[in-house]
Scaffold this active site. Structure first.
Site, PDB file in Angstrom:
ATOM      1  N   ARG A 121       8.306   8.787 -24.269  1.00 32.58           N
ATOM      2  CA  ARG A 121       9.112   8.828 -23.030  1.00 32.58           C
ATOM      3  C   ARG A 121       8.473   9.705 -21.951  1.00 32.58           C
ATOM      4  NH1 ARG A 121      13.513   9.024 -26.732  1.00 32.58           N
ATOM      5  NH2 ARG A 121      14.303   6.911 -26.996  1.00 32.58           N
ATOM      6  N   LYS A 143       1.440   5.656  -8.945  1.00 32.33           N
ATOM      7  CA  LYS A 143       1.768   4.268  -9.299  1.00 32.33           C
ATOM      8  C   LYS A 143       0.891   3.876 -10.470  1.00 32.33           C
ATOM      9  CE  LYS A 143       3.380   1.857  -5.189  1.00 32.33           C
ATOM     10  NZ  LYS A 143       3.059   0.796  -4.218  1.00 32.33           N
ATOM     11  N   GLU A 185     -10.891   0.094   0.659  1.00 33.89           N
ATOM     12  CA  GLU A 185      -9.674   0.929   0.728  1.00 33.89           C
ATOM     13  C   GLU A 185      -9.845   2.013   1.795  1.00 33.89           C
ATOM     14  OE1 GLU A 185      -6.917   0.157  -0.745  1.00 33.89           O
ATOM     15  OE2 GLU A 185      -7.254  -0.628  -2.761  1.00 33.89           O
ATOM     16  N   LYS A 227      -3.174   9.720   1.988  1.00 32.28           N
ATOM     17  CA  LYS A 227      -2.339   9.196   0.885  1.00 32.28           C
ATOM     18  C   LYS A 227      -1.322  10.249   0.447  1.00 32.28           C
ATOM     19  CE  LYS A 227      -1.793   6.312  -2.954  1.00 32.28           C
ATOM     20  NZ  LYS A 227      -2.283   5.282  -3.813  1.00 32.28           N
ATOM     21  N   GLU A 237       8.546   4.371  -2.389  1.00 31.01           N
ATOM     22  CA  GLU A 237       8.438   3.214  -1.502  1.00 31.01           C
ATOM     23  C   GLU A 237       9.814   2.725  -1.060  1.00 31.01           C
ATOM     24  OE1 GLU A 237       4.998   0.838  -2.675  1.00 31.01           O
ATOM     25  OE2 GLU A 237       5.940  -0.886  -1.750  1.00 31.01           O
ATOM     26  N   ARG A 242       5.396   4.084   2.497  1.00 32.93           N
ATOM     27  CA  ARG A 242       4.392   3.879   1.457  1.00 32.93           C
ATOM     28  C   ARG A 242       3.882   2.434   1.442  1.00 32.93           C
ATOM     29  NH1 ARG A 242       3.767   6.426  -4.584  1.00 32.93           N
ATOM     30  NH2 ARG A 242       1.752   5.460  -4.928  1.00 32.93           N
ATOM     31  N   ASN A 246      -0.079  -1.089   1.543  1.00 33.88           N
ATOM     32  CA  ASN A 246      -0.320  -2.448   1.057  1.00 33.88           C
ATOM     33  C   ASN A 246      -0.981  -3.339   2.107  1.00 33.88           C
ATOM     34  OD1 ASN A 246       0.833  -1.824  -1.399  1.00 33.88           O
ATOM     35  ND2 ASN A 246       2.888  -2.357  -0.712  1.00 33.88           N
ATOM     36  N   HIS A 249      -3.025  -6.347   1.177  1.00 35.77           N
ATOM     37  CA  HIS A 249      -2.842  -6.559  -0.266  1.00 35.77           C
ATOM     38  C   HIS A 249      -2.040  -7.808  -0.616  1.00 35.77           C
ATOM     39  CE1 HIS A 249      -4.610  -2.631  -0.593  1.00 35.77           C
ATOM     40  NE2 HIS A 249      -4.399  -2.552  -1.889  1.00 35.77           N
ATOM     41  N   HIS A 253      -3.919  -9.497  -3.406  1.00 31.72           N
ATOM     42  CA  HIS A 253      -3.399  -9.605  -4.780  1.00 31.72           C
ATOM     43  C   HIS A 253      -3.287 -11.066  -5.193  1.00 31.72           C
ATOM     44  CE1 HIS A 253      -1.374  -5.373  -5.205  1.00 31.72           C
ATOM     45  NE2 HIS A 253      -2.662  -5.350  -5.420  1.00 31.72           N
ATOM     46  N   HIS A 266     -11.131  -5.817  -6.912  1.00 31.38           N
ATOM     47  CA  HIS A 266      -9.932  -5.542  -6.118  1.00 31.38           C
ATOM     48  C   HIS A 266     -10.300  -5.280  -4.648  1.00 31.38           C
ATOM     49  CE1 HIS A 266      -5.962  -4.041  -5.101  1.00 31.38           C
ATOM     50  NE2 HIS A 266      -6.505  -2.936  -4.634  1.00 31.38           N
TER      51      HIS A 266
END
Ligand code: NAD
Ligand code: GLY
Length: 364
Positions: A121, A143, A185, A227, A237, A242, A246, A249, A253, A266
């Site tokens: 956990r 993330k 990026e 960032k 987000e 945030r 993207n 993206h 993606h 990527h």
């Protein structure tokens, strides 16, 4: 060395950027007051180069390190590899106070972070990013997650690292194609938040391509600062801030998903995504055409792809994949679009016909 702070109350942490940091990791971890036992998660390219010295310095600092190595490549961001790693963590008798060190690029960082978020956990973890992309982006912000066949990063969590160590020396062994992918990026940060950074990239790209250490320290720490500010203000987000990260993206993606995660890196996919997003911005928001051209030219000078050709079936698959992405609301595609370089807006609904027109214009 430069340091950047991610301010998140009692989950705040430092990002250190500079040369010669790997041999100091034992001391840095000791200051975090973590348990003795730790597991270094790495991949089959990075492990043979950097795991041994890391193990030595950790042992000297009084830790009991083990190494878990996964195959290099996006394929390791999968539930199958997660299951195999859980078994290894159990075998190495990782405990609640133990910690994980992610030694590698974004794939290892996302995978190891997900293991840390879920095993027992949740245990602590430290990011040691070894690609340019991971140093400027994926190692910061918490993330973590893995892919499903249906799409990128569909299973994951928010779990902040305790420390990020960006050792520029590791970039010395990074293959050219991977290095260039990281530049995508960096260009993104200029577009979403910092027009001066964008101009600096235009001016200093030759030095960056030569991996000049001084220039890189400045650029990487600037990206990490942006960032850190974004994550500090909108960790989960929820406000839309945030989501500016993207930029490029949605389409990027989608391209990764329809090519089975093995055609584009990527950074390459989001390079094409940024060219498309810039042109969509001109079409939808009146973003100056000359600035869309500057974005395309800079990405091209970075040696990144700026166009894509897709057969009609693939194009359909691209729309399907984009609809499965997390940036969809009520089945409608949402894009981050630019008003100006350094100023973007999120959640912009774009009709399919406009996306089709842009795909036509970038050679799809
Ligand atoms: P990667 O982790 O696959 O690394 C690229 C390649 O370089 C791999 O083959 C790796 O083994 C090799 N490599 C890494 N460091 C090396 C070194 N120093 N020397 C020699 N070889 C080295 O890819 P990446 O581009 O770093 O990361 C891409 C991943 O990051 C994607 O899965 C993407 O979704 C994810 N990502 C996550 C976030 C986030 O916020 N979590 C942000 C951006 C990207
Ligand atoms: N790379 C996107 C984010 O961290 O939010």
């Amino acid at each position: 060395m430069r340091s950047v702070q991610v301010s998140l109350g009692d989950r705040s942490y430092s990002i250190h950027v500079g040369n010669g940091l790997l041999p100091k990791i034992g001391d840095y971890c000791r200051r975090l007051k973590l348990g003795e036992r730790c597991v270094i998660v790495t991949d089959s390219n990075v492990g043979p180069k950097y795991a041994d010295p890391l193990v030595r310095t950790l042992k000297m600092a009084g830790f009991v390190p083990n190494v878990v190595t996964v195959p290099a490549g996006e394929g390791s961001k999968s539930l199958k590899v997660v299951g195999e790693c859980f078994d290894q963590l159990a075998m190495k008798r990782l405990e609640r106070r133990s910690f994980i060190i992610a030694l590698g690029g974004g794939v290892v960082g996302d995978l190891a972070g997900f293991l840390a978020a879920t095993y027992l956990r949740g245990v602590a973890y430290v990011q040691v990013p070894t690609t340019l992309l991971a140093q400027v982006d994926s190692s910061v912000g918490g993330k973590v997650g893995v892919n499903l066949k249906a799409g990128k990063n569909l299973v994951g969590a928010f779990h902040q690292p305790r420390l990020v160590l960006c050792d520029l020396d590791t970039l010395g062994t990074l293959p050219d194609r991977e290095y260039r992918a990281g530049l995508a990026e960096i260009v993104k940060y200029g577009v979403i938040k910092d027009s001066e950074l964008f101009r600096r990239l235009e001016r200093e790209l030759d030095k960056i391509l030569k991996r000049d250490a001084n220039t890189l320290t400045g650029i990487i720490s600037r990206c990490c600062t942006i960032k850190a500010e974004v994550v500090g203000a909108d960790e989960f987000e929820t406000t839309g801030l945030r989501a500016t990260l993207n930029w490029g993206h949605t389409l990027g993606h989608g391209l990764e998903a329809i090519s089975g995660y093995n055609e584009y890196l990527h950074g390459e996919a989001i390079s094409i995504g940024q060219v498309a997003a810039a042109r969509l911005s001109t079409r939808m928001l009146g973003f100056p055409e000359k600035d869309a051209e500057r974005i395309r030219d800079l990405l091209q000078r970075c040696g990144l792809p700026i166009s894509v050709k897709l057969a009609p079936k693939k194009r359909e698959a691209l729309f399907d994949a984009m609809r499965l992405d997390k940036k969809v609301a009520q089945g409608e595609l949402k894009f981050v679009l630019a008003n100006a370089i350094g100023d973007v807006v999120t959640g912009q609904r774009v009709p399919d016909a406009d996306i089709t027109a842009i795909l036509n214009s970038i050679g799809a």
